[in-house]
Design a protein around this motif. Sequence first.
Motif, PDB file in Angstrom:
ATOM      1  N   UNK A  16       0.834  -1.202   0.000  1.00 33.78           N
ATOM      2  CA  UNK A  16       0.000   0.000   0.000  1.00 33.78           C
ATOM      3  C   UNK A  16       0.874   1.259   0.000  1.00 33.78           C
ATOM      4  N   UNK A  17       1.901   1.264   0.828  1.00 33.41           N
ATOM      5  CA  UNK A  17       2.814   2.408   0.884  1.00 33.41           C
ATOM      6  C   UNK A  17       3.589   2.537  -0.431  1.00 33.41           C
ATOM      7  N   UNK A  18       4.063   1.424  -0.976  1.00 33.17           N
ATOM      8  CA  UNK A  18       4.795   1.399  -2.234  1.00 33.17           C
ATOM      9  C   UNK A  18       3.964   2.037  -3.350  1.00 33.17           C
ATOM     10  N   UNK A  19       2.725   1.608  -3.477  1.00 34.65           N
ATOM     11  CA  UNK A  19       1.846   2.145  -4.520  1.00 34.65           C
ATOM     12  C   UNK A  19       1.592   3.637  -4.293  1.00 34.65           C
ATOM     13  N   UNK A  20       1.375   4.031  -3.057  1.00 33.21           N
ATOM     14  CA  UNK A  20       1.089   5.437  -2.745  1.00 33.21           C
ATOM     15  C   UNK A  20       2.259   6.338  -3.121  1.00 33.21           C
ATOM     16  N   UNK A  21       3.481   5.979  -2.718  1.00 33.82           N
ATOM     17  CA  UNK A  21       4.611   6.881  -2.987  1.00 33.82           C
ATOM     18  C   UNK A  21       4.894   6.978  -4.482  1.00 33.82           C
ATOM     19  N   UNK A  22       4.699   5.888  -5.225  1.00 32.57           N
ATOM     20  CA  UNK A  22       4.890   5.968  -6.670  1.00 32.57           C
ATOM     21  C   UNK A  22       3.819   6.841  -7.306  1.00 32.57           C
ATOM     22  N   UNK A  23       2.606   6.787  -6.815  1.00 29.19           N
ATOM     23  CA  UNK A  23       1.530   7.621  -7.366  1.00 29.19           C
ATOM     24  C   UNK A  23       1.628   9.075  -6.919  1.00 29.19           C
ATOM     25  N   UNK A  24       2.334   9.339  -5.836  1.00 27.00           N
ATOM     26  CA  UNK A  24       2.501  10.714  -5.346  1.00 27.00           C
ATOM     27  C   UNK A  24       3.653  11.456  -6.022  1.00 27.00           C
ATOM     28  N   UNK A  25       4.477  10.747  -6.793  1.00 27.36           N
ATOM     29  CA  UNK A  25       5.625  11.372  -7.465  1.00 27.36           C
ATOM     30  C   UNK A  25       6.643  11.966  -6.490  1.00 27.36           C
ATOM     31  N   UNK A  26       6.672  11.525  -5.279  1.00 30.44           N
ATOM     32  CA  UNK A  26       7.614  12.069  -4.311  1.00 30.44           C
ATOM     33  C   UNK A  26       8.864  11.197  -4.297  1.00 30.44           C
TER      34      UNK A  26
END
Length: 145
Positions: A16-26
């Motif tokens: 969940x964290x992996x997907x979030x950070x990739x989608x946040x472009x951070x």
Amino acid sequence: MNSERTEKFDCEKFIEKFMKVWNDYNIDNILALYSDDAIYIHPGEEPKIIKGKDNFRKYLEKLFATYPYHKLFLVSFACNNKIIMIEWKVTSIFSGSRYNITNNGTKVDSEGVDVLELGEDNLIRMTRTYYDICSIKEQLIKRGG
């Protein structure tokens, strides 16, 4: 009885964290998931093997410059100890020059799998990314004119 408590690794929370950070472009948040000596292997343009966080940062900066928009979707995953397999789909907008192709605003869809190898510290030591680079190039040429 051992009085030390060791927390069990939560694979679903990690994904969940992996997907979030990739989608946040951070980029900093992405790099926080990786060990300093991480290796990232992908089928795209050279270099196909990226070693270390500094080089991975440069790769991500270039990736996000040519894909100023993307949305990554989780399809499925599997965890086996310190190996995580994530199947994903992505919708992107391509803008700039990459793969010896230049165009702006072309929608690109792709799917692939990331195989993550984690170290004892639960940071990613190695990523092997699999996707169809030929399909991406075909979409850029066909849709981009």
